[in-house]
Each structure stands twice: as C-alpha cells, then as structure tokens.
Write a protein that holds these residues in place. Structure first.
Motif, PDB file in Angstrom:
ATOM      1  N   ALA A   7     -87.113 -92.841 -42.632  1.00  0.00           N
ATOM      2  CA  ALA A   7     -87.692 -91.490 -42.575  1.00  0.00           C
ATOM      3  C   ALA A   7     -86.906 -90.576 -43.508  1.00  0.00           C
ATOM      4  O   ALA A   7     -85.733 -90.263 -43.254  1.00  0.00           O
ATOM      5  CB  ALA A   7     -87.630 -90.964 -41.145  1.00  0.00           C
ATOM      6  N   ASP A   9     -86.373 -87.388 -44.252  1.00  0.00           N
ATOM      7  CA  ASP A   9     -86.508 -85.983 -43.861  1.00  0.00           C
ATOM      8  C   ASP A   9     -85.549 -85.131 -44.681  1.00  0.00           C
ATOM      9  O   ASP A   9     -84.533 -84.645 -44.180  1.00  0.00           O
ATOM     10  CB  ASP A   9     -86.251 -85.846 -42.350  1.00  0.00           C
ATOM     11  CG  ASP A   9     -87.330 -86.542 -41.532  1.00  0.00           C
ATOM     12  OD1 ASP A   9     -88.515 -86.408 -41.899  1.00  0.00           O
ATOM     13  OD2 ASP A   9     -86.998 -87.243 -40.571  1.00  0.00           O
ATOM     14  N   LYS A  31     -90.648 -93.264 -45.554  1.00  0.00           N
ATOM     15  CA  LYS A  31     -91.615 -92.350 -44.928  1.00  0.00           C
ATOM     16  C   LYS A  31     -91.404 -90.968 -45.533  1.00  0.00           C
ATOM     17  O   LYS A  31     -90.316 -90.395 -45.436  1.00  0.00           O
ATOM     18  CB  LYS A  31     -91.415 -92.282 -43.412  1.00  0.00           C
ATOM     19  CG  LYS A  31     -92.384 -91.297 -42.757  1.00  0.00           C
ATOM     20  CD  LYS A  31     -92.312 -91.377 -41.229  1.00  0.00           C
ATOM     21  CE  LYS A  31     -91.307 -90.437 -40.626  1.00  0.00           C
ATOM     22  NZ  LYS A  31     -91.672 -89.001 -40.681  1.00  0.00           N
ATOM     23  N   LYS A  60    -100.172 -86.506 -41.014  1.00  0.00           N
ATOM     24  CA  LYS A  60    -100.834 -86.218 -39.720  1.00  0.00           C
ATOM     25  C   LYS A  60    -102.025 -85.272 -39.865  1.00  0.00           C
ATOM     26  O   LYS A  60    -102.041 -84.177 -39.304  1.00  0.00           O
ATOM     27  CB  LYS A  60     -99.832 -85.636 -38.725  1.00  0.00           C
ATOM     28  CG  LYS A  60     -98.632 -86.525 -38.431  1.00  0.00           C
ATOM     29  CD  LYS A  60     -97.814 -85.945 -37.279  1.00  0.00           C
ATOM     30  CE  LYS A  60     -96.617 -86.778 -36.917  1.00  0.00           C
ATOM     31  NZ  LYS A  60     -95.515 -86.728 -37.887  1.00  0.00           N
ATOM     32  N   THR A 117     -94.468 -87.173 -29.431  1.00  0.00           N
ATOM     33  CA  THR A 117     -93.436 -87.446 -28.413  1.00  0.00           C
ATOM     34  C   THR A 117     -92.787 -86.148 -27.926  1.00  0.00           C
ATOM     35  O   THR A 117     -92.093 -86.141 -26.918  1.00  0.00           O
ATOM     36  CB  THR A 117     -92.352 -88.386 -28.970  1.00  0.00           C
ATOM     37  OG1 THR A 117     -92.052 -87.991 -30.298  1.00  0.00           O
ATOM     38  CG2 THR A 117     -92.789 -89.821 -28.945  1.00  0.00           C
ATOM     39  N   VAL A 154     -98.888 -94.613 -34.394  1.00  0.00           N
ATOM     40  CA  VAL A 154     -97.468 -94.268 -34.331  1.00  0.00           C
ATOM     41  C   VAL A 154     -97.163 -94.124 -32.845  1.00  0.00           C
ATOM     42  O   VAL A 154     -97.875 -93.403 -32.145  1.00  0.00           O
ATOM     43  CB  VAL A 154     -97.182 -92.909 -35.011  1.00  0.00           C
ATOM     44  CG1 VAL A 154     -95.695 -92.588 -34.953  1.00  0.00           C
ATOM     45  CG2 VAL A 154     -97.682 -92.895 -36.436  1.00  0.00           C
ATOM     46  N   PRO A 173     -91.027 -94.838 -34.267  1.00  0.00           N
ATOM     47  CA  PRO A 173     -89.774 -94.088 -34.443  1.00  0.00           C
ATOM     48  C   PRO A 173     -88.961 -94.095 -33.148  1.00  0.00           C
ATOM     49  O   PRO A 173     -89.318 -94.782 -32.191  1.00  0.00           O
ATOM     50  CB  PRO A 173     -90.252 -92.674 -34.780  1.00  0.00           C
ATOM     51  CG  PRO A 173     -91.714 -92.620 -34.500  1.00  0.00           C
ATOM     52  CD  PRO A 173     -92.161 -93.960 -34.001  1.00  0.00           C
ATOM     53  N   ARG A 176     -82.307 -96.094 -32.590  1.00  0.00           N
ATOM     54  CA  ARG A 176     -80.866 -95.834 -32.703  1.00  0.00           C
ATOM     55  C   ARG A 176     -80.121 -97.150 -32.527  1.00  0.00           C
ATOM     56  O   ARG A 176     -80.597 -98.036 -31.831  1.00  0.00           O
ATOM     57  CB  ARG A 176     -80.393 -94.873 -31.604  1.00  0.00           C
ATOM     58  CG  ARG A 176     -80.926 -93.446 -31.723  1.00  0.00           C
ATOM     59  CD  ARG A 176     -80.366 -92.719 -32.937  1.00  0.00           C
ATOM     60  NE  ARG A 176     -80.907 -91.380 -33.070  1.00  0.00           N
ATOM     61  CZ  ARG A 176     -82.041 -91.080 -33.712  1.00  0.00           C
ATOM     62  NH1 ARG A 176     -82.761 -92.030 -34.267  1.00  0.00           N
ATOM     63  NH2 ARG A 176     -82.455 -89.833 -33.806  1.00  0.00           N
ATOM     64  N   GLN A 185     -83.848 -87.166 -29.948  1.00  0.00           N
ATOM     65  CA  GLN A 185     -84.813 -88.134 -29.431  1.00  0.00           C
ATOM     66  C   GLN A 185     -84.527 -88.380 -27.950  1.00  0.00           C
ATOM     67  O   GLN A 185     -83.373 -88.452 -27.546  1.00  0.00           O
ATOM     68  CB  GLN A 185     -84.716 -89.474 -30.195  1.00  0.00           C
ATOM     69  CG  GLN A 185     -85.075 -89.375 -31.672  1.00  0.00           C
ATOM     70  CD  GLN A 185     -86.585 -89.342 -31.912  1.00  0.00           C
ATOM     71  OE1 GLN A 185     -87.361 -89.120 -30.982  1.00  0.00           O
ATOM     72  NE2 GLN A 185     -86.988 -89.543 -33.159  1.00  0.00           N
ATOM     73  N   VAL A 203     -89.416 -97.003 -37.668  1.00  0.00           N
ATOM     74  CA  VAL A 203     -89.116 -95.859 -38.540  1.00  0.00           C
ATOM     75  C   VAL A 203     -87.726 -95.361 -38.161  1.00  0.00           C
ATOM     76  O   VAL A 203     -87.504 -94.952 -37.023  1.00  0.00           O
ATOM     77  CB  VAL A 203     -90.136 -94.721 -38.338  1.00  0.00           C
ATOM     78  CG1 VAL A 203     -89.750 -93.506 -39.179  1.00  0.00           C
ATOM     79  CG2 VAL A 203     -91.543 -95.191 -38.682  1.00  0.00           C
ATOM     80  N   VAL A 204     -86.789 -95.439 -39.097  1.00  0.00           N
ATOM     81  CA  VAL A 204     -85.411 -95.053 -38.808  1.00  0.00           C
ATOM     82  C   VAL A 204     -85.010 -93.913 -39.740  1.00  0.00           C
ATOM     83  O   VAL A 204     -85.109 -94.044 -40.955  1.00  0.00           O
ATOM     84  CB  VAL A 204     -84.439 -96.229 -39.045  1.00  0.00           C
ATOM     85  CG1 VAL A 204     -83.069 -95.906 -38.475  1.00  0.00           C
ATOM     86  CG2 VAL A 204     -84.975 -97.514 -38.455  1.00  0.00           C
ATOM     87  N   GLY A 205     -84.595 -92.793 -39.147  1.00  0.00           N
ATOM     88  CA  GLY A 205     -84.154 -91.659 -39.954  1.00  0.00           C
ATOM     89  C   GLY A 205     -82.648 -91.548 -39.962  1.00  0.00           C
ATOM     90  O   GLY A 205     -81.938 -92.279 -40.653  1.00  0.00           O
ATOM     91  N   ARG A 206     -82.155 -90.637 -39.100  1.00  0.00           N
ATOM     92  CA  ARG A 206     -80.740 -90.282 -39.146  1.00  0.00           C
ATOM     93  C   ARG A 206     -79.778 -91.446 -38.951  1.00  0.00           C
ATOM     94  O   ARG A 206     -78.672 -91.402 -39.500  1.00  0.00           O
ATOM     95  CB  ARG A 206     -80.469 -89.163 -38.123  1.00  0.00           C
ATOM     96  CG  ARG A 206     -81.048 -87.841 -38.592  1.00  0.00           C
ATOM     97  CD  ARG A 206     -81.235 -86.866 -37.480  1.00  0.00           C
ATOM     98  NE  ARG A 206     -82.347 -87.235 -36.616  1.00  0.00           N
ATOM     99  CZ  ARG A 206     -82.794 -86.501 -35.603  1.00  0.00           C
ATOM    100  NH1 ARG A 206     -82.202 -85.359 -35.309  1.00  0.00           N
ATOM    101  NH2 ARG A 206     -83.822 -86.899 -34.879  1.00  0.00           N
TER     102      ARG A 206
HETATM  103  O1  C5P Z   1     -83.900 -89.297 -37.447  1.00  0.00           O
HETATM  104  P1  C5P Z   1     -84.899 -90.032 -36.603  1.00  0.00           P
HETATM  105  O2  C5P Z   1     -84.731 -91.541 -36.631  1.00  0.00           O
HETATM  106  O3  C5P Z   1     -84.997 -89.478 -35.199  1.00  0.00           O
HETATM  107  O4  C5P Z   1     -86.300 -89.734 -37.337  1.00  0.00           O
HETATM  108  C1  C5P Z   1     -87.507 -90.201 -36.817  1.00  0.00           C
HETATM  109  C2  C5P Z   1     -88.625 -89.818 -37.718  1.00  0.00           C
HETATM  110  O5  C5P Z   1     -89.851 -90.180 -37.090  1.00  0.00           O
HETATM  111  C3  C5P Z   1     -88.747 -88.318 -38.030  1.00  0.00           C
HETATM  112  O6  C5P Z   1     -89.278 -88.195 -39.338  1.00  0.00           O
HETATM  113  C4  C5P Z   1     -89.720 -87.828 -36.981  1.00  0.00           C
HETATM  114  O7  C5P Z   1     -90.449 -86.704 -37.400  1.00  0.00           O
HETATM  115  C5  C5P Z   1     -90.659 -89.026 -36.865  1.00  0.00           C
HETATM  116  N1  C5P Z   1     -91.415 -89.133 -35.626  1.00  0.00           N
HETATM  117  C6  C5P Z   1     -90.825 -89.228 -34.377  1.00  0.00           C
HETATM  118  N2  C5P Z   1     -91.607 -89.365 -33.262  1.00  0.00           N
HETATM  119  C7  C5P Z   1     -92.933 -89.403 -33.376  1.00  0.00           C
HETATM  120  C8  C5P Z   1     -93.546 -89.324 -34.626  1.00  0.00           C
HETATM  121  C9  C5P Z   1     -92.738 -89.184 -35.738  1.00  0.00           C
HETATM  122  O8  C5P Z   1     -89.604 -89.212 -34.268  1.00  0.00           O
HETATM  123  N3  C5P Z   1     -93.668 -89.581 -32.294  1.00  0.00           N
END
Ligand code: C5P
Length: 226
Positions: A7, A9, A31, A60, A117, A154, A173, A176, A185, A203-206
């Motif tokens: 992700a 961001d 993403k 979206k 979520t 999703v 998403p 962790r 989260q 989907v992995v962000g931070r």
């Molecule tokens: O940093 P993290 O792993 O929490 O990022 C998760 C990504 O997935 C972010 O871009 C967030 O907007 C997205 N997302 C989410 N939950 C959802 C849909 C999208 O966390 N239900």
C-alpha cells in the motif's frame, strides 16, 4: 495468483520514489490510492506500468451507473491490474462498471469493497439505518458482487474463507507481523495466517513502508505468504 501488494500511502511521487529506491531489487505489486492518484494523476500510473510494476488502483468508485461506466472505460486505458468500487453502489452500478471497463480492457480485475472496516456496528445501524449485522451485510454485498460478474472483494483475511466459498478472490489489508504495532487497524492478521485463511492477495502498508529495512520486511511477507 497469490501475491503481496504494498500500500503506497504517500503524498506525492517524490515520497513514492524514495520508498521504491529502498526496495529496488524487487518489482513489487503496488496499491496506489486516492491521495497519490489525486496528486499525481494518471501519468504516474503510466510511468509505473512502463517500469514493470503491477498496480492495484484503489479508487473505490461509487456514483450513478452511467458515470461509473464512463469512468471505468477511461481507467481501462491505464492497463492497471486491479481496480475497485463500492458494492453499496448496487448491482446495476457494478454491472455498468464492468461493461465500461471491458470496452477498453479485457484483463483488469474488478473487485468491490463490501463494508469499510472503519464502519462500526453502531454506525451501520444508527447512521446508515442498516438493520442486518455486519457479517450478514458483508455476506450479502459479496453475493451482489458475484452476481454482477465481478471477481472479488477487498476484505479482512478473516472473511477470506467465506469469499472462497462464494468463488470470489480476496484482497486483504490489515496485515502485521507478530512483533509490529497495530497502528489504527483493529483486526490484524500475520501474512502466514492470511495464507492459512486463503487470502488471494495481502495488502501491506506500514509494516513494510515504515520498516527500518523495507526490503527485508517485504521479503519476509513474501516468504510467509507465498
Ligand atoms: O498501513 P496498513 O498496512 O494498515 O495499510 C493498509 C492499506 O489498506 C491502506 O492503504 C488502507 O487504506 C487500506 N485498506 C484497509 N482496510 C480496508 C480497505 C483498505 O486498511 N478495508
């Protein structure tokens, strides 16, 4: 098909490229969401595609069916790998979205967000006036998604088994590592558990973008999930 999606961001292209430099031995699936897309526009997507990145364009969409149809027709020209919309826009909107997309592109996967979520059970009842509980609402929206001809949703990895039963792919998403903080989260899952539950994509962000060594963190995700 299983893959790890990062992700991105970030607020602009500079931040994105600073990050990509840190993991430049990989060409990960990215993403790109509203913040980066609204700041850099479609030229960034074309640039990243040229460099060989796979892209999940997380915009979206949610509007009247005709508008979404036309928007998807234009998005199709970007050749992204996944694009999404809100299932709450209804079956007709989802069908129109798919037919718009297919006018310009035959490969991009179209998936739906069931319920955000961030929506609490309380908000579902009191603000949105939806009387069914969250689980039944998600289940129902997923069935609508399927009947509109879309391929997936999703959702949380915890909902992946249900989506598998419905024949939908799940892009999940809320990932962790066991030693990470959860940030904002609420329900989090490790890459290994997401695999066990049957997620198609995580989907992995931070957990990757803010890691001391993003490349190592990404490799750990891939090792655990794929
Ligand atoms: O940093 P993290 O792993 O929490 O990022 C998760 C990504 O997935 C972010 O871009 C967030 O907007 C997205 N997302 C989410 N939950 C959802 C849909 C999208 O966390 N239900």
């Amino acid at each position: 098909m299983r893959d790890v999606i990062i992700a991105c961001d970030f607020k602009d292209k500079e931040e994105l490229y600073d990050f990509l430099k840190k993991i430049d031995k990989h060409r990960p699936y990215l993403k790109i969401g509203m913040e980066l897309f609204y700041s850099e526009g479609s030229s960034l997507i074309k640039e990243l595609k040229k460099q060989g990145y796979k892209i999940f364009l997380d915009l979206k969409l949610h509007d009247i069916p005709t508008t979404v149809n036309k928007a998807m027709k234009v998005i199709g020209l970007l050749n992204v790998d996944i694009v999404n919309l809100h299932a709450s826009g209804g079956i007709r909107m989802m069908k129109e979205a798919l037919s718009g997309l297919r006018m310009t592109n035959k490969d991009t996967l179209l998936i739906a967000v069931t319920q955000l979520t961030s929506t609490t059970n309380e908000a579902l009842k009191e603000e949105l006036l939806i009387n069914e509980n969250m689980e039944d609402t998600i289940n129902h929206y997923a069935k609508n998604t399927k009947s509109a001809g879309l391929v997936g949703v999703v959702c949380s990895p915890l909902e992946a088994p249900l989506m598998n039963k419905l024949g939908l792919i799940s892009v999940t998403p809320g990932i962790r590592f066991s030693d990470n903080s959860n940030d904002d989260q609420v329900r989090v899952t490790t890459p290994a558990l997401a695999k066990e539950l049957g997620s198609t994509y995580i989907v992995v962000g931070r957990a990757v973008t803010k890691a001391l060594n993003p490349s190592d963190a990404y490799e750990k995700c891939v090792r655990e999930f794929i």
